[in-house]
Motif scaffolding. Structure first.
Motif, PDB file in Angstrom:
ATOM      1  N   PRO A 218       0.851  -1.163   0.182  1.00  0.00           N
ATOM      2  CA  PRO A 218       0.046   0.028   0.129  1.00  0.00           C
ATOM      3  C   PRO A 218       0.845   1.389  -0.004  1.00  0.00           C
ATOM      4  O   PRO A 218       0.519   2.109  -0.726  1.00  0.00           O
ATOM      5  CB  PRO A 218      -0.842  -0.195   1.377  1.00  0.00           C
ATOM      6  N   VAL A 219       1.860   1.227   0.593  1.00  0.00           N
ATOM      7  CA  VAL A 219       2.775   2.548   0.707  1.00  0.00           C
ATOM      8  C   VAL A 219       3.501   2.610  -0.578  1.00  0.00           C
ATOM      9  O   VAL A 219       3.415   3.793  -0.988  1.00  0.00           O
ATOM     10  CB  VAL A 219       3.758   2.324   1.724  1.00  0.00           C
ATOM     11  N   PHE A 220       3.868   1.477  -1.302  1.00  0.00           N
ATOM     12  CA  PHE A 220       4.266   1.816  -2.889  1.00  0.00           C
ATOM     13  C   PHE A 220       3.289   2.413  -3.754  1.00  0.00           C
ATOM     14  O   PHE A 220       3.595   3.330  -4.614  1.00  0.00           O
ATOM     15  CB  PHE A 220       4.930   0.541  -3.059  1.00  0.00           C
ATOM     16  N   ARG A 221       1.997   1.913  -3.328  1.00  0.00           N
ATOM     17  CA  ARG A 221       0.971   2.472  -4.172  1.00  0.00           C
ATOM     18  C   ARG A 221       0.644   4.004  -4.012  1.00  0.00           C
ATOM     19  O   ARG A 221       0.314   4.774  -4.887  1.00  0.00           O
ATOM     20  CB  ARG A 221      -0.469   1.493  -4.054  1.00  0.00           C
ATOM     21  N   ILE A 222       0.856   4.394  -2.878  1.00  0.00           N
ATOM     22  CA  ILE A 222       0.387   5.624  -2.399  1.00  0.00           C
ATOM     23  C   ILE A 222       1.448   6.445  -3.139  1.00  0.00           C
ATOM     24  O   ILE A 222       1.207   7.694  -3.550  1.00  0.00           O
ATOM     25  CB  ILE A 222       0.412   6.034  -0.802  1.00  0.00           C
ATOM     26  N   ILE A 223       2.840   5.871  -2.962  1.00  0.00           N
ATOM     27  CA  ILE A 223       3.678   6.871  -3.717  1.00  0.00           C
ATOM     28  C   ILE A 223       3.523   6.897  -5.100  1.00  0.00           C
ATOM     29  O   ILE A 223       3.983   8.149  -5.754  1.00  0.00           O
ATOM     30  CB  ILE A 223       5.258   5.895  -3.296  1.00  0.00           C
ATOM     31  N   SER A 224       3.262   5.954  -5.634  1.00  0.00           N
ATOM     32  CA  SER A 224       2.957   5.872  -7.035  1.00  0.00           C
ATOM     33  C   SER A 224       1.905   6.856  -7.535  1.00  0.00           C
ATOM     34  O   SER A 224       2.150   7.628  -8.644  1.00  0.00           O
ATOM     35  CB  SER A 224       2.530   4.582  -7.709  1.00  0.00           C
ATOM     36  N   ILE A 225       1.051   7.190  -6.747  1.00  0.00           N
ATOM     37  CA  ILE A 225      -0.082   8.189  -7.086  1.00  0.00           C
ATOM     38  C   ILE A 225       0.566   9.746  -6.595  1.00  0.00           C
ATOM     39  O   ILE A 225       0.459  10.591  -7.478  1.00  0.00           O
ATOM     40  CB  ILE A 225      -1.394   8.040  -6.241  1.00  0.00           C
ATOM     41  N   ALA A 226       1.336   9.668  -5.530  1.00  0.00           N
ATOM     42  CA  ALA A 226       1.648  10.987  -4.940  1.00  0.00           C
ATOM     43  C   ALA A 226       2.856  11.710  -6.031  1.00  0.00           C
ATOM     44  O   ALA A 226       2.671  12.967  -6.150  1.00  0.00           O
ATOM     45  CB  ALA A 226       2.271  10.852  -3.768  1.00  0.00           C
TER      46      ALA A 226
ATOM     47  N   GLU B  61       1.074  -8.826  -4.319  1.00  0.00           N
ATOM     48  CA  GLU B  61       0.616  -7.520  -4.109  1.00  0.00           C
ATOM     49  C   GLU B  61       2.014  -6.780  -4.391  1.00  0.00           C
ATOM     50  O   GLU B  61       1.901  -5.577  -4.805  1.00  0.00           O
ATOM     51  CB  GLU B  61      -0.131  -7.489  -2.722  1.00  0.00           C
ATOM     52  N   LEU B  62       2.984  -7.055  -3.679  1.00  0.00           N
ATOM     53  CA  LEU B  62       4.229  -6.181  -3.580  1.00  0.00           C
ATOM     54  C   LEU B  62       4.682  -5.983  -5.046  1.00  0.00           C
ATOM     55  O   LEU B  62       5.139  -5.089  -5.559  1.00  0.00           O
ATOM     56  CB  LEU B  62       5.271  -7.005  -2.680  1.00  0.00           C
ATOM     57  N   VAL B  63       4.706  -7.170  -5.664  1.00  0.00           N
ATOM     58  CA  VAL B  63       5.233  -7.096  -7.345  1.00  0.00           C
ATOM     59  C   VAL B  63       4.452  -6.090  -7.998  1.00  0.00           C
ATOM     60  O   VAL B  63       4.955  -5.198  -8.894  1.00  0.00           O
ATOM     61  CB  VAL B  63       5.312  -8.312  -7.780  1.00  0.00           C
ATOM     62  N   ALA B  64       2.837  -6.411  -7.679  1.00  0.00           N
ATOM     63  CA  ALA B  64       2.141  -5.694  -8.480  1.00  0.00           C
ATOM     64  C   ALA B  64       2.017  -4.183  -8.217  1.00  0.00           C
ATOM     65  O   ALA B  64       1.953  -3.287  -8.987  1.00  0.00           O
ATOM     66  CB  ALA B  64       0.824  -5.939  -8.350  1.00  0.00           C
ATOM     67  N   ALA B  65       2.484  -3.808  -6.809  1.00  0.00           N
ATOM     68  CA  ALA B  65       2.457  -2.440  -6.507  1.00  0.00           C
ATOM     69  C   ALA B  65       4.034  -1.613  -7.228  1.00  0.00           C
ATOM     70  O   ALA B  65       3.945  -0.412  -7.720  1.00  0.00           O
ATOM     71  CB  ALA B  65       2.860  -2.194  -4.984  1.00  0.00           C
ATOM     72  N   ILE B  66       5.114  -2.613  -7.203  1.00  0.00           N
ATOM     73  CA  ILE B  66       6.217  -2.052  -7.831  1.00  0.00           C
ATOM     74  C   ILE B  66       5.875  -1.765  -9.421  1.00  0.00           C
ATOM     75  O   ILE B  66       6.487  -0.660 -10.004  1.00  0.00           O
ATOM     76  CB  ILE B  66       7.259  -3.181  -7.609  1.00  0.00           C
ATOM     77  N   VAL B  67       5.289  -2.700  -9.867  1.00  0.00           N
ATOM     78  CA  VAL B  67       5.091  -2.543 -11.425  1.00  0.00           C
ATOM     79  C   VAL B  67       4.187  -1.363 -11.698  1.00  0.00           C
ATOM     80  O   VAL B  67       4.303  -0.575 -12.680  1.00  0.00           O
ATOM     81  CB  VAL B  67       4.293  -3.743 -12.034  1.00  0.00           C
ATOM     82  N   SER B  68       3.104  -1.237 -10.737  1.00  0.00           N
ATOM     83  CA  SER B  68       2.301  -0.073 -11.142  1.00  0.00           C
ATOM     84  C   SER B  68       3.203   1.354 -10.865  1.00  0.00           C
ATOM     85  O   SER B  68       2.875   2.194 -11.447  1.00  0.00           O
ATOM     86  CB  SER B  68       1.386  -0.126  -9.810  1.00  0.00           C
TER      87      SER B  68
ATOM     88  N   THR C  74      15.399   0.800 -13.970  1.00  0.00           N
ATOM     89  CA  THR C  74      16.897   0.490 -13.682  1.00  0.00           C
ATOM     90  C   THR C  74      16.995  -0.067 -12.477  1.00  0.00           C
ATOM     91  O   THR C  74      17.489  -1.202 -12.019  1.00  0.00           O
ATOM     92  CB  THR C  74      17.643   1.402 -13.999  1.00  0.00           C
ATOM     93  N   SER C  75      16.453   0.659 -11.325  1.00  0.00           N
ATOM     94  CA  SER C  75      16.752   0.459  -9.931  1.00  0.00           C
ATOM     95  C   SER C  75      15.550  -0.473  -9.428  1.00  0.00           C
ATOM     96  O   SER C  75      15.869  -1.584  -8.416  1.00  0.00           O
ATOM     97  CB  SER C  75      16.459   1.711  -8.991  1.00  0.00           C
ATOM     98  N   LEU C  76      14.415  -0.852  -9.813  1.00  0.00           N
ATOM     99  CA  LEU C  76      13.450  -1.711  -9.541  1.00  0.00           C
ATOM    100  C   LEU C  76      13.108  -3.072 -10.469  1.00  0.00           C
ATOM    101  O   LEU C  76      13.479  -3.962  -9.953  1.00  0.00           O
ATOM    102  CB  LEU C  76      12.088  -0.955  -9.266  1.00  0.00           C
TER     103      LEU C  76
END
Length: 292
Positions: free
Chosen positions: A50-58, A103-110, A127-129
């Motif tokens: 969820p944190v990664f998803r928030i960052i992707s929106i932010a 869910e973690l992998v999907a969040a990184i891809v998103s 490159t990093s992820l």
């Protein structure tokens, strides 16, 4: 103003200020993330996606984006992701199947795909992820296969980003280090932190998925760029001691598009003038090395 648009004002780093929620403990001197007690570690790891998803929106907001870049966001996320996967793998030490947090992998891809306006940042995120297979090597077979399949699906929309991220070389390097059958000095353990027996069939299937990405990238490239790609592949073939990878890569060369075969190999000064001659050349080469 939406909350995600004002995260930049919360603390140094903007949306990165949320990352401590996904870390259970840090080293007192270096402040590097370290594993804490089991309940807290499991709880914080659950918050990571969820944190990664928030960052992707932010980071769609300009000020959040600026703060994220200024504090080295992609590198920080890479460290956190590496910590999370190693932690989850260590918690599952008795089971050598690998981490299975979809869910973690999907969040990184998103997160990597969500960046629409800052091309340089998107290249850094890839490159990093996404393209660093050493990070993902601790995931289970199904999850790694799904990640590679997702990368293949991205080629036509994200080919410029993947090209600027040096995707082909990164994937080949990761392939050699992660999907090995002959251990080398810089090889990493796949599916588990422990040095367990590698299931060759699964490793070869992952190599196949990876080569599909490379083939697609070469397919959408111009002849001049494809010539450099093929030089890269030939260099890998010459230097790589992994028999399973070399054999599969030879087979991939048969699938290269006609215009690439003609244009690129003429630039490489090889005695190949058309596709038929190219196939004959590879057939003789494979037979000579007992690979075909």
């Amino acid at each position: 103003m939406r909350p995600v648009e004002s995260l930049w004002a919360l603390a140094y780093g903007g949306p990165i200020a949320l990352l401590p929620l996904s870390v259970s403990n840090v080293h007192k001197d270096s402040l590097e993330p370290v594993q804490g007690n089991l309940p807290i570690t499991l709880a914080t790891a659950t918050l990571a996606a969820p944190v990664f998803r928030i960052i992707s929106i932010a980071i769609q907001h300009p000020w959040n984006n600026e703060e994220f870049c200024r504090t080295g966001g992609p590198e920080v996320l890479s460290k956190i992701l590496n910590y999370l996967l190693q932690t989850l793998s260590s918690l599952d030490a008795g089971n050598h199947n690998g981490v299975g947090d979809e869910e973690l992998v999907a969040a990184i891809v998103s997160l990597c795909q969500s960046q629409k306006h800052n091309h340089a940042l998107k290249v850094q995120l890839f490159t990093s992820l996404l393209l660093d297979l050493r990070i993902w090597s601790l995931c289970n077979y199904g999850l790694q296969k799904k990640l590679l399949s997702s990368l293949a699906d991205m080629v036509f929309l994200e080919s410029l980003v993947m090209r600027d991220a040096n995707a082909i070389q990164m994937l080949l390097d990761g392939c050699r280090r992660c999907y090995w059958t002959v251990r080398e000095k810089d090889s990493v353990n796949a599916f588990s932190l422990n040095e367990a027996t590698h299931p060759v069939g699964e490793l070869n299937a992952l190599v196949d998925e990876l080569l599909v990405i490379i083939e697609l990238l070469i397919g959408v490239a111009s002849p001049a760029v494809a010539a450099d790609d093929l030089r890269c592949l030939l260099g890998f073939l010459v230097d790589c001691p992994q028999p399973n990878q070399v054999e599969l890569l030879y087979r991939t060369l048969f699938s290269v598009h006609v215009h690439i075969c003609i244009g690129c190999f003429s630039n490489l000064c090889l005695p190949i003038i058309n596709l038929h001659d190219f196939v004959m050349f590879l057939s003789v080469f494979l037979t000579s090395y007992s690979i075909a």
